[in-house]
Design an enzyme around this catalytic site. Structure first.
Site: not given
Length: 389
Positions: A143, A284, A343, A368-369, A388
């Site tokens: 990152s 439902q 399932l 990719e981030g 950041f």
């Protein structure tokens, strides 16, 4: 293109596409269904990467298809997105391959390479007779690429490369690596044939995700490169970030393919599995799960189409790509989880594709981030404050 997919029929995707775009989608769906799907559960279990598929994808024009010249297809953004969408509906590994080969390695050469570098590598990468990888992420973290430790130093007219990279797709099968390194002038990119002395790639084997793909550690021990190995047009981190944006755009589409497959599996299972004397699809709560999943799938597809139009117009911004990556990956994971619940216990078996998609999507959430990085990108765009650090 006709489809038996209830989710696609309800979405009405065909009406939004041109004939050329539908043709690209049909080619990708045929490849995915006839080549990838028949063996993918076993390939995932056995961690098999089918290298023979590479040349087949090249023959279909799907490698670097968004680029022009040097044997590439020059397709529009929607067509490229649809190919990613169909490949990831079969398995993330093959959309990842197309992303690494085309959007990372080939894009770096096309955008920043010399004419000699382009002519040497792009045609063979486009045909699939060569494989490329893209070395940016390092063991200390992906990152914060500005903190990379890999370094290239001048030695006469040559460069000498030392350091390491981690989580590099295709590293051990690649013929050429695009490697990013610190220099005295900042971050620069280098074209590194993988048979260069001092280059070493080691597969990362202890994975529970992307098992039909290859990710590696790369090591550079005094790798000596000629001056001509440097990408002349690449200056600073904006260069690899441009390539990453191409790959992130493909992810926006690809994960919706995984979401579609999970949704379709859940819909079909809801019609055939019975409990309390009737199909669970007649209940439902099951219908609520399916309806909510479909709504998020449709929103994700419309977002992908919107970004495609912006990209073709040359107006797509990194912040808009962050919206697509953050939203569509997050929603695809939620759709896969919901499908698994429908399932029930069978959802964790290889009899269905859902758990495999769930595992793969966790990798896509990170590469990719991460969610956190794209959140901060959007926060900065909204507030004008970078958070950041």
């Amino acid at each position: 293109m006709t489809s038996n997919s209830v989710s696609e029929t309800l979405l009405g995707l065909d009406a939004m596409l041109t004939e050329e775009e539908r043709n690209w989608q049909a080619k990708a769906r045929t490849f995915a269904s006839q080549r990838v799907s028949p063996t993918i559960e076993k390939d995932f279990e056995d961690a098999v990467f089918r290298r023979e598929f590479v040349a087949e994808l090249g023959a279909l024009g799907m490698l670097g298809m968004h680029l022009t010249g040097y044997g590439t297809a020059g397709a529009n953004a929607t067509s490229y997105g649809l190919v990613c969408y169909e490949l990831e509906a079969a398995d993330t590994a093959w959309r990842t391959f197309v992303s690494v080969q085309g959007s990372l390695a080939m894009s770096a050469l096309a955008y920043f390479g010399s004419e000699e570098q382009k002519e040497q590598w792009l045609p063979s990468l486009a045909s699939g007779t060569s494989i490329g990888c893209f070395g940016l992420t390092e063991p200390t973290g992906g990152s914060d690429p500005a903190g990379m430790l890999t370094r290239a130093t001048k030695s006469g007219d040559d460069w000498v490369l030392n350091g390491s990279k981690r989580w590099i797709g295709l590293g051990s099968v690649a013929d050429v690596a695009i490697v990013w390194a610190q220099t005295e002038e900042g971050v620069r990119g280098f074209v590194v044939p993988t048979d260069t002395p001092g280059f070493r790639a080691v597969d990362i084997e202890s994975k529970h995700s992307l098992r039909a793909s290859i990710q590696c550690d790369l090591f550079f021990d005094n790798v000596r490169l000629p001056a001509s190995a440097q990408l002349p047009g690449a200056r600073g981190l904006s260069a690899p970030f441009r390539c990453l944006n191409d790959a992130r755009y493909g992810i926006v589409w690809g994960v919706m393919g995984a979401a579609r497959d999970c949704l379709d599996v859940a819909v079909e299972r809801s019609k055939t599995r019975e409990a309390f004397g009737k199909p669970i699809g007649a209940m439902q709560l099951t219908q609520q799960k399916l309806a909510n999943s479909f709504v998020e799938y449709e929103k994700g597809m419309l977002l992908a189409l919107h970004l495609a139009k912006l990209k073709d117009a040359g107006a797509l911004t990194p912040e808009q790509i962050s919206v697509g990556k953050l939203n569509n990956v997050r929603e695809a994971i939620d759709i896969a989880s919901t499908a698994r619940s429908i399932l029930a216990g069978d959802g964790i078996t290889g009899d269905f594709s859902v758990m495999r998609h769930m595992n793969n999507l966790e990798s896509v959430r990170t590469y990719e981030g991460t969610d956190e990085i794209h959140t901060l990108v959007l926060g900065r765009a909204l507030t004008d404050h970078a958070a950041f650090r």
